[in-house]
Write an enzyme that holds these catalytic residues in place. Structure first.
Site, PDB file in Angstrom:
ATOM      1  N   ASP A 133      -9.881   7.846   8.172  1.00 32.17           N
ATOM      2  CA  ASP A 133      -9.810   7.187   6.960  1.00 32.17           C
ATOM      3  C   ASP A 133     -10.406   5.554   6.920  1.00 32.17           C
ATOM      4  OD1 ASP A 133      -8.507   6.612   4.456  1.00 32.17           O
ATOM      5  OD2 ASP A 133      -7.055   5.864   5.685  1.00 32.17           O
TER       6      ASP A 133
ATOM      7  N   GLY B  28       0.943  -1.016   0.186  1.00 38.48           N
ATOM      8  CA  GLY B  28      -0.271  -0.105  -0.027  1.00 38.48           C
ATOM      9  C   GLY B  28       0.799   1.447  -0.239  1.00 38.48           C
TER      10      GLY B  28
END
Length: 424
Positions: free
Chosen positions: A198, A74
Site C-alpha cells: 500500500d 481514515g
C-alpha cells in the site's frame, strides 16, 4: 465518525476472513472478558519491546479523545495526539513527556481486526529509520488501539497536494530517497522479506526534518518463501498505485511495490495525483498520461510540476523521470530492485543545476505561456479544486462501492488510508 471510542457497537459483517478466529467482543462476565482478551493476545506475535497500554491510560493521554486532539481519520479509525511518559505508559500533561499518535480501531468487523493484527505483528518486529515506530498497543475487550511516534509534518500527500506552497525540489528528492530506503529494507534486509502492498503518498509520513517513514502496515504480507515466485492474495491496495499484473492476477511480488514507488515518484515530479478525475480527458490516469513524456526531451519538461517554476535540477529531474519509467515497466521482471533505486536516488537531492537558469528551459516556458496564457493559474485552480473536494482514492480494489466519511478532517494527518467514499 470520530469521537470517543467508547459505547460503539461491534458489527462483524466483513467481507474478509480474519488471520485467526476473532473472539466475540460480547461478554457476559468479567471472567469471559478476561478470557477474550487473553485469546486475542495469543494471536499477537509481538516483540517484547512494545509497551502494553490500558485503555484508560490512552483515554487520559488524548484528553478523552477530544476533537481538539484529532489528527486525522481514515479507514482504520481515528488518530489522536497524546502525551505519555518517556519510558512508560502513564499519561502526562500535554506538552510534556513523549508526544504520540494514538490510532483507534473502528468497530467494523473482521477486516479491521486482521489489519490491526498485521500492523502490530509487522511493526512489532521491524525497526528501521524509514519505518514509523510503533511504541505500543492496547487490547481491552473490543478496544484495540495502536500508539506510534508522532510525525510532526504529517504526510507527503498533504505537502504535495493540499498546501499552498510547493514542496521544494531537494526536499522531494530527500523524501523519495528515504521512502525508497524503507522499501529496500522491507524487501531485501528484513529477516523475513515483506511486501508492503500500500505504498502511496498518504502512507509516507514526515518528521521535523522531512525524513520519510512508511506507515500503515495493515495490508503488508510476508514475501514468497523457498522457490515460490509470488504470493497469491485478494487484490487490495489503492487505485492508481497498484501494479497492473497484481490487479489482473492477484499475484503479489516485491516488484508490485516497485511499481507503486514509480507512481509516487511521478507524483513528486509532476505535482499531479495518480488518479484525478478533475483533469481533462486523457489525463485522469497519471501513469498513462506521463508515459509518452518520460523519454523525450522536449516533452519531458512538461512533466515537471509547474509550481516549482524552474527551481529544480535538470539532471536530477531527468534521472528521476528515467527511474520512474524503469519502475513502471509493464514487465515486472524488468523493474529494478529497491536497493538499485536507492543508489540511483542518492545523488539527486544535492544537484544544483537549476532549470530556471537554463536558456532551453526559459524558451520552453515562454512557449508554454504563449500557447496558454492561463497555464500556471490553471494549475493553481486545479490544486484549489483538489483541496476543496479531497481525493477519491480507494483502499480495497475489490470493493465496488461503499459509503464512508471523508478520509481526513481539517488537520489532514493520515495515519491510515482512506476507504472507498462512494464517489465514482
Amino acid at each position: 465518525m470520530c469521537g470517543s471510542t467508547e459505547n460503539k457497537s461491534t458489527n462483524d459483517t466483513s467481507r474478509d476472513q480474519p488471520v485467526a478466529p476473532v473472539v466475540s467482543s460480547t461478554t457476559t462476565s468479567n471472567a469471559e472478558s478476561n478470557s477474550s482478551t487473553s485469546k486475542l493476545e495469543e494471536e499477537l506475535k509481538v516483540a517484547s519491546r512494545l509497551r502494553k497500554f490500558s485503555f484508560n491510560d490512552l483515554k487520559m493521554a488524548t484528553r478523552n479523545f477530544r476533537p481538539e486532539s484529532l489528527l486525522g481519520e481514515g479507514g482504520f479509525g481515528c488518530v489522536f495526539k497524546g502525551w505519555i511518559e518517556e519510558n512508560g505508559t502513564a499519561p502526562v500533561k500535554p506538552g510534556t513527556g513523549l508526544t504520540v499518535a494514538v490510532k483507534t480501531l473502528n468497530h467494523d468487523g473482521l477486516q479491521g481486526h486482521k489489519e490491526w493484527l498485521a500492523e502490530v505483528n509487522f511493526l512489532g518486529d521491524l525497526i528501521h529509520p524509514n519505518l514509523v515506530k510503533l511504541i505500543g498497543y492496547c487490547i481491552e475487550d473490543d478496544q484495540r488501539l495502536l500508539v506510534y511516534e508522532f510525525m510532526p509534518r504529517g504526510s507527503l500527500e498533504n505537502h504535495l497536494f493540499r498546501r499552498a506552497l510547493p514542496l521544494p525540489w531537494a526536499i522531494r528528492m530527500k523524501i523519495a530517497l528515504g521512502a525508497a530506503k524503507g522499501l529496500a529494507f522491507l524487501h531485501e534486509e528484513a529477516e523475513r522479506p515483506v511486501i508492503y502492498r500500500d505504498f502511496k503518498t498518504s502512507n509516507i509520513l514526515l518528521d521535523a526534518e522531512y525524513n520519510a517513514k512508511l506507515s500503515d502496515f495493515g495490508l503488508a504480507k510476508d514475501g514468497p518463501e523457498g522457490d515460490k515466485t509470488h504470493v497469491s492474495t485478494r487484490v487490495m491496495g489503492t487505485y492508481g498505485y497498484a501494479a497492473p499484473e497484481y490487479v489482473m492476477t492477484g499475484h503479489l511480488t516485491s516488484r508490485s511495490d516497485v511499481y507503486s514507488f514509480g507512481v509516487v515518484l511521478l507524483e513528486m515530479l509532476t505535482g499531479r495525483r495518480s488518479m484525478d478525475k478533475n483533469r481533462p480527458n486523457g489525463e485522469h490516469n497519471l501513469v498513462e498520461w506521463a508515459r509518452p513524456h518520460l523519454g523525450e526531451r522536449r516533452r519531458f519538461y512538461r512533466l515537471i510540476d509547474p509550481r516549482l517554476e524552474g527551481h529544480f535540477s535538470i539532471k536530477g529531474a531527468q534521472k528521476a523521470a528515467q527511474l520512474a519509467a524503469h519502475c513502471l515497466s509493464r514487465d515486472p521482471k524488468v523493474r529494478p530492485l529497491m536497493s538499485e533505486v536507492v543508489e540511483a536516488l542518492k545523488p539527486l537531492p544535492n544537484l544544483k543545476d537549476m532549470a530556471s537558469s537554463s536558456y532551453y528551459f526559459q524558451t520552453m516556458q515562454a512557449e508554454r505561456i504563449g500557447s496558454s496564457p492561463n497555464a500556471r493559474n490553471g494549475v493553481r485552480t486545479q490544486q484549489g479544486i483538489l483541496s476543496r473536494n479531497g481525493h477519491q482514492q480507494q483502499r480495497s480494489l475489490s470493493i465496488p462501492n461503499g459509503s464512508h466519511a471523508s478520509p481526513y478532517h481539517q488537520n489532514q494527518y493520515p495515519y491510515q488510508s482512506p476507504r472507498p467514499n462512494g464517489k465514482p
